[in-house]
Design a protein around this motif. Structure first.
Motif, short mmCIF file in Angstrom:
data_model
loop_
_atom_site.label_atom_id
_atom_site.label_comp_id
_atom_site.label_asym_id
_atom_site.label_seq_id
_atom_site.Cartn_x
_atom_site.Cartn_y
_atom_site.Cartn_z
N SER A 169 0.84 -1.21 0.00
CA SER A 169 0.00 0.00 0.00
C SER A 169 0.87 1.26 0.00
CB SER A 169 -0.92 -0.02 1.21
OG SER A 169 -1.79 -1.12 1.17
N ALA A 222 -6.22 3.60 -5.77
CA ALA A 222 -7.34 2.66 -5.52
C ALA A 222 -6.88 1.44 -4.73
CB ALA A 222 -7.96 2.24 -6.84
N LEU A 223 -5.68 0.89 -5.01
CA LEU A 223 -5.20 -0.31 -4.32
C LEU A 223 -4.98 -0.08 -2.84
CD1 LEU A 223 -4.16 -3.20 -4.36
CD2 LEU A 223 -1.90 -2.31 -5.05
N GLY A 246 -8.29 0.44 -1.04
CA GLY A 246 -9.06 -0.80 -0.88
C GLY A 246 -8.52 -1.67 0.24
N ILE A 247 -7.20 -1.81 0.34
CA ILE A 247 -6.58 -2.61 1.39
C ILE A 247 -6.86 -2.01 2.75
CG2 ILE A 247 -4.38 -3.38 2.33
CD1 ILE A 247 -3.36 -3.59 -0.55
N LEU A 263 -9.26 0.14 3.71
CA LEU A 263 -10.67 0.09 4.08
C LEU A 263 -11.07 -1.33 4.46
CD1 LEU A 263 -12.17 2.51 1.40
CD2 LEU A 263 -11.87 2.93 3.84
N ALA A 264 -10.55 -2.33 3.73
CA ALA A 264 -10.87 -3.72 4.08
C ALA A 264 -10.34 -4.07 5.45
CB ALA A 264 -10.29 -4.66 3.03
#
Length: 914
Positions: free
Chosen positions: A65, A89-90, A93-94, A96-97
C-alpha cells in the motif's frame, strides 16, 4: 493587449502541482523500505520487516500500500492524474478492508494474499494486513493525494491538515515502542505501528506537504508571511501534541502521579508552550507585516496595476490614480487597456523570451481628463500559488516627457539638416569598430566623391585625400582624441578649390575604439572674399599712409588702436610706442563722445553727420581746435576732427589731426600785412585830406596870431588886465583846437592792434565828421548827423570804426563828385535795432551803387573807381565782423545808396560794473 500565455490548466480544470526536489527522494525512500520489507517476508528474514521480538512488523500489504501511494504521489506531481487515481485505488481498498475486518470482526481473506505460509507462524492475529492506525493513515494519505489535484479549492487546502494528522499518528504510534514507553500486547497492538511503517507513512506525508508547499512550507515571500515563521509554526504545531502524548505515556508508567494530576500537568505544559509559540509567531508576523506594509506603501506610490488574465483591474495603486486621474473605486473590474484607449506605438514592442517573462511595450493612452499620455509599460504574469489563478502585474512609466524630448530632438535634427542643406555643409562619420564611413549633406561632393559610391575604410579614405588634395594624413593609430581644424586645397576643376572644417576624435575608454565625426564646408568663396578684403585693406592702408592729416583710431576706453605714418611724423612717436596706450599721451585734451558737447568754448567748431549706403555706421563728426603734445613735450596746435563708428558691438573713434603750425604762421603774416595795409590806407586817406586839414589848421592858427597881435597892441597902449586875460584865454582855446586837430589826425594814421573799449558813439562820430569835413574835393556837400536820442556807448576800437566811417563817407563823396547832383548830401543816422545792438547808416543822394557791386559787394580788387584798389568795402566788412556786427548795402528808391552796419552796445549797468 498583447497575448499573455499562462501555463495551460489540466484537462480536468485543476491547477497544476509542482514537484519539489525532495519529493523524488522521499518517494525513493518509500520504495526502498517497501522493497526491503517484502524481501524480508519473502526470504523469511523478518529482521528486515521490523522488530520480530516484539511482534511489531511491517505487514506485506502495508508495504504494498505504501509503495503504491508513493507511486501515486509521483504520478500526481507529474500531472498523471488518471494513473495516480488508479494507483490510489489499491491502498485505499486494502486499508478500508482492514478497517472493516477490525470493526466487524470478520475476515475478508485479504490477510493471506501474500506470504501465507510465513504469516501462519506469526503470533499477531490477522497478520499480513495493516493494523488500525496504519490503515487509518493509509486512508488519510490516499485522500490527501486525491485532494492535491482536486478542482475545489477547499479540497486542495485540506491536503496539509490531513498529512499533518498522519505525521502526528506516525510520530506517536511509531515512537512509543522503540522508546520503551509501551509494550506490544493485546491491548496496545491497535495503537502501535512498526518503525518501518511509521517512517514510510511519515515520508509519504512529507512528500504531499512538499507537493503543496505554497500552503504549508512556502519559500516565496509573495505567498504570505515569511517562510521561516510558517515553517517553525507548523513544526511546533505537529510536535507539541506528539510530545504531550509521549509524556503522558511516560508519566503513567514511570511516575506515581494520579491520572488527574498528570492531565493537569500536561495541560499546563501545553498551554504554556502554545502561548510561547503564539507570542513568538505574533512578534515575527508583526515585524514582517511592518516591513511588508512599508514595501506595499512604496509600491502603492508607484504606477503599478494588477489585472487578471483577461485584463480586468484587480488592484490600482495611488501612483496609477495620479498618473491617469481615475481612483481605484472607479476602475476596479474594468479592462485597463479599454479604459485608457491604449494603442501600441509601431516598432516599440519587445517580445518576451518565454511566456512568463517580463514584456515591455510602449503605448499611447488617455487620461481621465482626455489628455494624451505616452506610457512605457512593463507587464509580467505571476502565479504566487498554484491554487490561485495567474495575474498580470503592470508597471507604467510616464514617457510623455521622453516623447516630447524625442520630438524636440527630431525637430532639432530636422533644423540641423535644413541648416546643413541651406549652408551647403557636409557631415561625415567614421568608427574603427566596423571601419566604415557615413556621409550626410554635401560631404561626398565636397570631398570629391561620387554620391553613395565610396565603400572603403580608413585606408581608402587616406589614399583619396592624398590623391585629390595632396595632403598626407597620419594613420588612426597615431591619433590623439580632441578637436582639430583642417583646410584642404584641390586643383580639380570639378570640385571646390578650398574646403575646411573641424573633426572631433573620441576614444571609447571601454574598448579603446576610435570614433571620428566632422563637419566640412566650401570655403572657396570666403577665401576669394578674404583676398579681396585683404587687397582693399592694403589699398586703404596705402591711401591712409599718404593722407596729409594724421589719423588715430581709438577704442571705447580711449586706447590707441592705430597710428598712421603722418601721426608718427607729427608727434614724433613710433606706432608701436603708442598702440594700446591712452590717446591723451598725444592729445591731452581729448574727451570721449559724450564730453564733446561741453568743450567748445573759445574754439571754432562744426559738425556733420555722414551716412553710408548701408546705414548709419558713422554716427557724427566733431571738429575743434586743440593742442597736442609731441615726444619732446612741446605743445602742437592742431585741428581735431573726431568721428565715431560702430563695428559690430564695439564703438570706435577715428581722429583726424591737422597740424596748424604753418597755418597759424600764415594767419599771423596775413594779419600783419592787413594791419600794414590798413595803416597805408589811413595814410592815403590823410594825404587826400591834407589840403582840408591845412585849411582847418589855418583857422585856429590865424585866430591865435590875431589874438596875440591884439595883446601886443594892448601892451603898447594902456591896457586893462581883464582884457589881456580874456585875449590870452581865447588864444589858448585856438591853440588847443589846433592840437585836437593834430591829435585826431595822428591817432587816425597810427598803426596798432585791435583795442576794443567802451566808446561814446556820438563823440566818436563827431570826431569822424571833423576829419571828413576837412576834405576839399567835395565843396558844397552837406554832411549831416542825426544821432539816436539814447546816446549809447558802444564796444569798439575807436580808430577802426572811424576808418570804416571815413571810408564810407569818402565813397559817398566820390559818387556825388562823379555825377552832377543837385543839393548833394551825406547823412549819418543811428538806430537801435535789437537789444545790445545799434545800427549806423550812411546814406547819400548820389546815383546809387552799380549792379556789379550789389551782386558782389565784398569781392576784393573789384572797384568802380579809376584809381581804386577794390579793397575798401572788404576791409570795412572784416572790421565790423571782428566787432561782432554785420555790414550790408543797398540802393534807395528815388536815387542814392545806403550802407548799414551794426555794433554791440554797452549798457549803463555794464558801464558802472566795468
Amino acid at each position: 493587449m498583447q497575448e499573455l500565455n499562462p501555463s495551460p490548466p489540466r484537462s480536468d480544470g485543476s491547477p497544476p502541482a509542482s514537484m519539489a526536489p525532495a519529493i523524488p527522494a522521499l518517494i525513493v525512500v518509500v520504495q526502498l523500505i517497501g522493497i526491503v520489507v517484502l524481501t524480508g517476508w519473502f526470504s523469511a528474514n523478518l529482521q528486515l520487516a521490523g522488530l520480530p521480538a516484539t511482534g511489531m512488523l511491517m505487514q506485506p500489504l502495508t508495504a504494498v500500500s505504501c509503495m503504491s501511494l508513493g507511486l501515486a504521489v509521483w504520478a500526481t506531481a507529474k500531472q498523471r492524474l488518471r494513473l495516480a487515481r488508479m494507483l490510489i485505488a489499491l491502498p485505499l481498498g486494502i486499508a478500508l478492508a482492514a478497517l472493516f475486518e477490525e470493526a466487524a470482526g470478520r475476515s475478508l481473506g485479504i490477510d493471506t494474499l501474500l506470504f501465507a505460509e510465513i504469516l501462519a507462524h506469526q503470533p499477531r492475529p490477522a497478520s499480513g494486513r495493516p493494523g488500525v492506525l496504519p490503515a487509518l493513515a493509509i486512508v488519510l494519505l490516499g485522500l490527501a493525494t486525491l485532494a492535491v489535484a482536486a478542482r475545489q479549492r477547499i479540497l486542495r487546502r485540506s491536503t496539509v491538515p490531513l498529512t499533518s494528522v498522519v505525521i502526528a499518528i506516525a510520530a506517536i504510534s511509531g515512537s512509543l515502542l522503540p522508546t520503551g514507553l509501551s509494550i506490544a500486547d493485546h491491548d496496545t497492538r491497535r495503537a502501535l505501528m512498526s518503525v518501518p511503517t511509521a517512517v514510510t507513512i511519515a515520508a509519504l506525508a512529507l512528500s504531499l506537504i512538499l507537493l503543496r508547499r505554497d500552503l504549508a512550507w512556502p519559500r516565496k515571500p509573495q505567498c504570505g508571511f515569511g517562510a521561516s515563521t510558517l515553517q517553525w509554526t507548523l513544526l511546533f504545531s505537529v510536535a507539541l501534541p506528539v510530545l504531550s502524548a509521549i509524556m503522558l505515556f511516560w508519566a503513567k508508567r514511570d511516575t506515581h502521579l494520579s491520572t488527574e494530576a498528570m492531565v493537569i500537568f500536561l495541560a499546563v505544559v501545553q498551554v504554556t508552550a502554545s502561548c510561547i509559540l503564539i507570542a513568538w509567531s505574533w512578534l515575527r508576523i508583526s515585524r514582517e507585516s511592518s516591513a511588508r506594509w512599508a514595501i506595499s506603501a512604496a509600491l502603492d506610490s508607484a504606477p503599478i496595476a494588477i489585472t487578471d488574465i483577461e485584463g480586468r483591474i484587480l488592484r490600482w495603486s495611488d501612483g496609477c490614480a495620479r498618473l491617469y486621474g481615475w481612483s481605484a473605486e472607479q476602475v476596479l473590474g474594468l479592462n485597463k487597456h479599454e479604459l485608457t484607449g491604449a494603442s501600441r506605438i509601431p516598432g516599440r514592442d519587445y517580445p518576451p523570451a518565454h511566456a512568463m517573462a517580463a514584456q515591455e511595450t510602449e503605448l499611447s493612452e488617455m487620461r481621465a481628463d482626455g489628455s494624451l499620455l505616452r506610457v512605457f509599460e512593463t507587464r509580467q504574469i505571476v502565479q504566487p500559488r498554484s491554487d490561485r489563478a495567474p495575474m498580470i502585474v503592470l508597471s507604467m512609466t510616464d514617457a510623455t516627457a521622453r516623447q516630447q524630448a524625442e520630438q524636440a530632438m527630431l525637430a532639432s535634427e530636422a533644423r540641423l539638416a535644413l541648416a546643413v542643406d541651406l549652408h551647403g555643409l557636409g557631415i561625415f562619420e567614421w568608427s574603427s569598430v566596423d571601419d566604415s564611413f557615413r556621409f550626410h549633406g554635401r560631404a561626398e561632393a565636397l570631398f570629391g566623391l561620387e554620391t553613395g559610391r565610396f565603400e572603403g575604410g580608413m585606408t581608402a579614405w587616406l589614399a583619396h585625400i592624398a590623391c585629390v588634395f595632396d595632403r598626407k594624413i597620419t594613420s588612426p593609430e597615431a591619433w590623439v582624441p580632441g578637436r582639430y581644424g583642417f583646410r584642404l586645397q584641390s586643383q580639380r576643376p570639378d570640385q571646390p578649390a578650398v574646403i575646411e572644417g573641424t573633426v572631433l576624435i573620441h576614444r571609447d575608454p571601454a574598448n579603446g575604439s576610435l570614433d571620428l565625426i566632422g563637419i566640412v564646408m566650401d570655403a572657396t568663396e570666403r577665401e576669394r572674399r578674404a583676398e579681396m578684403l585683404e587687397s582693399r585693406e592694403s589699398e586703404l592702408r596705402s591711401i591712409l599712409e599718404t593722407v596729409p592729416e594724421a589719423m588715430i583710431t581709438i577704442d571705447g576706453q580711449g586706447l590707441v588702436r592705430s597710428f598712421s605714418a603722418t601721426a608718427e611724423a607729427l608727434f614724433g612717436y613710433a606706432a608701436h610706442d603708442v598702440l594700446g596706450r591712452d590717446v591723451r599721451l598725444v592729445l591731452p585734451q581729448y574727451h570721449h563722445r559724450h564730453h564733446h558737447h561741453h568743450h567748445h568754448h573759445g574754439a571754432a567748431s562744426r559738425s556733420a553727420e555722414p551716412r553710408n549706403a548701408g546705414g548709419s555706421s558713422v554716427q557724427d563728426r566733431m571738429t575743434r581746435l586743440t593742442a597736442g603734445r609731441d615726444r619732446q613735450g612741446n605743445e602742437v596746435p592742431v585741428e581735431l576732427t573726431v568721428g565715431e563708428a560702430n563695428i559690430g558691438n564695439e564703438q570706435i573713434s577715428i581722429a583726424f589731426v591737422r597740424d596748424l603750425r604753418e597755418q597759424l604762421q600764415t594767419d599771423a603774416r596775413i594779419h600783419e600785412l592787413r594791419e600794414q595795409f590798413l595803416h597805408a590806407s589811413r595814410v592815403s586817406a590823410m594825404g587826400e585830406m591834407s589840403a582840408g586839414l591845412a585849411h582847418e589848421l589855418n583857422q585856429p592858427l590865424t585866430a591865435t596870431a590875431n589874438f596875440l597881435g591884439a595883446i601886443e597892441l594892448q601892451l603898447q597902449r594902456e591896457w586893462r588886465q581883464d582884457q589881456l586875460r580874456r585875449l590870452l584865454r581865447l588864444a589858448s582855446q585856438e591853440v588847443l583846437r589846433a592840437g585836437d586837430i593834430i591829435r585826431r589826425m595822428r591817432a587816425f594814421v597810427s598803426k596798432g592792434e585791435l583795442d576794443i573799449r567802451a566808446q561814446p558813439l556820438d563823440e566818436m562820430i563827431a570826431d569822424t565828421l571833423q576829419l571828413a569835413r576837412s576834405r576839399s574835393q567835395a565843396p558844397g556837400v552837406r554832411l549831416e548827423y542825426h544821432p539816436n536820442a539814447a546816446a549809447p556807448v558802444i564796444l569798439a576800437d575807436r580808430i577802426h570804426i572811424q576808418q570804416v566811417l571815413v571810408n564810407l563817407i569818402n565813397n559817398a563823396f566820390d559818387a556825388i563828385e562823379a555825377h552832377d547832383v543837385a543839393n548833394p548830401a551825406v547823412t549819418i543816422t543811428t538806430l537801435a535795432v535789437a537789444e545790445g545792438q545799434i545800427m549806423i547808416r550812411v546814406v547819400d543822394n548820389g546815383p546809387g551803387l552799380p549792379d556789379q557791386v550789389i551782386s558782389r559787394p565784398f569781392e576784393a580788387f573789384s572797384s568802380t573807381k579809376s584809381n581804386g584798389m577794390g579793397l575798401g568795402l572788404s576791409i570795412c566788412r572784416r572790421i565790423v565782423e571782428a566787432h561782432g556786427g554785420s555790414l550790408a548795402l543797398h540802393n534807395i528808391e528815388g536815387g542814392g545808396a545806403a550802407v548799414e552796419f551794426t555794433l554791440p552796445t554797452y549798457s549803463e549797468l555794464e558801464l558802472k560794473a566795468g
